[in-house]
Motif scaffolding. Structure first.
Motif, PDB file in Angstrom:
ATOM      1  N   UNK A 139      63.672  32.367  22.885  1.00  0.00           N
ATOM      2  CA  UNK A 139      64.352  31.137  22.497  1.00  0.00           C
ATOM      3  C   UNK A 139      64.517  30.179  23.673  1.00  0.00           C
ATOM      4  N   UNK A 140      64.822  30.688  24.876  1.00  0.00           N
ATOM      5  CA  UNK A 140      65.019  29.790  26.014  1.00  0.00           C
ATOM      6  C   UNK A 140      63.701  29.174  26.483  1.00  0.00           C
ATOM      7  N   UNK A 197      61.655  27.952  24.330  1.00  0.00           N
ATOM      8  CA  UNK A 197      61.323  26.984  23.292  1.00  0.00           C
ATOM      9  C   UNK A 197      60.474  27.504  22.158  1.00  0.00           C
ATOM     10  N   UNK A 198      60.428  28.814  21.946  1.00  0.00           N
ATOM     11  CA  UNK A 198      59.623  29.354  20.849  1.00  0.00           C
ATOM     12  C   UNK A 198      60.487  29.552  19.612  1.00  0.00           C
ATOM     13  N   UNK A 199      59.811  29.717  18.476  1.00  0.00           N
ATOM     14  CA  UNK A 199      60.505  29.856  17.203  1.00  0.00           C
ATOM     15  C   UNK A 199      61.170  31.225  17.083  1.00  0.00           C
ATOM     16  N   UNK A 200      62.023  31.334  16.080  1.00  0.00           N
ATOM     17  CA  UNK A 200      62.694  32.613  15.844  1.00  0.00           C
ATOM     18  C   UNK A 200      61.692  33.697  15.441  1.00  0.00           C
ATOM     19  N   UNK A 201      60.637  33.306  14.712  1.00  0.00           N
ATOM     20  CA  UNK A 201      59.624  34.285  14.309  1.00  0.00           C
ATOM     21  C   UNK A 201      58.865  34.808  15.522  1.00  0.00           C
ATOM     22  N   UNK A 202      58.552  33.919  16.470  1.00  0.00           N
ATOM     23  CA  UNK A 202      57.863  34.358  17.681  1.00  0.00           C
ATOM     24  C   UNK A 202      58.781  35.249  18.517  1.00  0.00           C
ATOM     25  N   UNK A 203      60.059  34.892  18.603  1.00  0.00           N
ATOM     26  CA  UNK A 203      61.001  35.726  19.351  1.00  0.00           C
ATOM     27  C   UNK A 203      61.140  37.104  18.720  1.00  0.00           C
ATOM     28  N   UNK A 204      61.071  37.172  17.396  1.00  0.00           N
ATOM     29  CA  UNK A 204      61.112  38.471  16.725  1.00  0.00           C
ATOM     30  C   UNK A 204      59.855  39.283  17.040  1.00  0.00           C
ATOM     31  N   UNK A 205      58.708  38.618  17.110  1.00  0.00           N
ATOM     32  CA  UNK A 205      57.485  39.316  17.519  1.00  0.00           C
ATOM     33  C   UNK A 205      57.562  39.808  18.947  1.00  0.00           C
ATOM     34  N   UNK A 206      58.251  39.065  19.795  1.00  0.00           N
ATOM     35  CA  UNK A 206      58.456  39.491  21.177  1.00  0.00           C
ATOM     36  C   UNK A 206      59.298  40.756  21.239  1.00  0.00           C
ATOM     37  N   UNK A 207      60.200  40.919  20.296  1.00  0.00           N
ATOM     38  CA  UNK A 207      61.024  42.128  20.245  1.00  0.00           C
ATOM     39  C   UNK A 207      60.211  43.321  19.750  1.00  0.00           C
ATOM     40  N   UNK A 208      59.411  43.092  18.700  1.00  0.00           N
ATOM     41  CA  UNK A 208      58.715  44.202  18.053  1.00  0.00           C
ATOM     42  C   UNK A 208      57.488  44.636  18.842  1.00  0.00           C
ATOM     43  N   UNK A 209      56.716  43.673  19.321  1.00  0.00           N
ATOM     44  CA  UNK A 209      55.455  43.995  20.002  1.00  0.00           C
ATOM     45  C   UNK A 209      55.342  43.192  21.293  1.00  0.00           C
ATOM     46  N   UNK A 210      56.077  43.578  22.342  1.00  0.00           N
ATOM     47  CA  UNK A 210      56.034  42.802  23.586  1.00  0.00           C
ATOM     48  C   UNK A 210      54.692  42.848  24.291  1.00  0.00           C
ATOM     49  N   UNK A 211      53.869  43.880  24.047  1.00  0.00           N
ATOM     50  CA  UNK A 211      52.577  43.974  24.721  1.00  0.00           C
ATOM     51  C   UNK A 211      51.665  42.822  24.328  1.00  0.00           C
ATOM     52  N   UNK A 212      51.836  42.261  23.137  1.00  0.00           N
ATOM     53  CA  UNK A 212      51.021  41.138  22.673  1.00  0.00           C
ATOM     54  C   UNK A 212      51.729  39.813  22.904  1.00  0.00           C
ATOM     55  N   UNK A 213      52.998  39.727  22.541  1.00  0.00           N
ATOM     56  CA  UNK A 213      53.695  38.449  22.570  1.00  0.00           C
ATOM     57  C   UNK A 213      54.180  38.073  23.969  1.00  0.00           C
TER      58      UNK A 213
END
Length: 208
Positions: A151-152, A154-170
């Motif tokens: 979020x800091x 500037x990405x969307x909530x969906x992208x931030x959720x992907x960062x939580x689930x699959x950090x190796x890609x996001x």
């Protein structure tokens, strides 16, 4: 010099070794018949050993690749936030600075203290349930920091959720994408303005 025993003892030992090996092969054969019909027991056992060996080799390679990707991506994020890149290479300190970038410094300190001391508290009090909270807090800490980091930048909530689930890609996408802009300027000391000398007024002589 070396005691070999009587012929009867040697025969008994050989029978024991043979019977033990036959039992192990029968066990492997029974598992093989259940898993893959037609495969011999010895072949199935060798296949299992080979599978575990490949897994033991590939797991450290995967972890090494994962660490390299995460460290490079973290260094790129630090550059975008006007932070020195070398901070991303110091174990422990890089995680703390990542939480600081995500505005979760206090949450990180409190969670880390609980993760470290909860097993000791569980051992002293005898409450085993407290020891199970430590890995749970680690997962919660990861989710909160990764989501806030997305979020800091500037990405969307969906992208931030992907960062939580699959950090190796996001995580590499967040670091290398031009759309990721750090939206909170780091606190830097503001230079004090230097006083400019004031010119003295020129006095004109008064004519009599």
């Amino acid at each position: 010099i070396f005691y070999c025993g009587t012929m009867e003892e040697i025969m008994m030992t050989g029978d024991f070794i043979y019977n033990t090996g036959a039992d192990m092969l029968d066990m492997a054969s029974s598992y093989g018949s259940m898993a893959t019909p037609g495969m011999e027991g010895a072949g199935f056992a060798l296949a299992m050993i080979a599978g575990f060996g490949i897994f033991a080799i590939l797991l450290p390679v995967f972890l090494l690749v994962y660490k390299v990707i995460v460290d490079i991506s973290r260094g790129k994020l630090f550059e975008k936030a006007n932070q020195p890149r070398w901070r991303s290479l110091i174990p422990g300190w890089n995680i703390y600075k990542t939480a600081t970038l995500a505005n979760k410094k206090i949450f990180f300190i409190i969670s880390l203290a609980l993760i470290v001391f909860l097993p000791f508290i569980a051992a002293l009090t005898g409450v085993k349930f407290l020891a199970y909270l430590s890995p749970l807090l680690s997962v919660i800490l990861h989710c909160v920091v990764m989501y806030s980091l997305g979020k800091v930048f500037g990405r969307s909530s969906l992208f931030a959720l992907g960062l939580v689930i699959c950090p190796l890609i996001f995580f590499p996408i967040l670091a290398l994408s031009g759309d990721s802009v750090y939206q909170q300027t780091p606190i830097v000391p503001t230079p004090q303005p230097t006083p400019t000398p004031t010119a003295m007024p020129i006095q004109t002589p008064i004519s009599q």
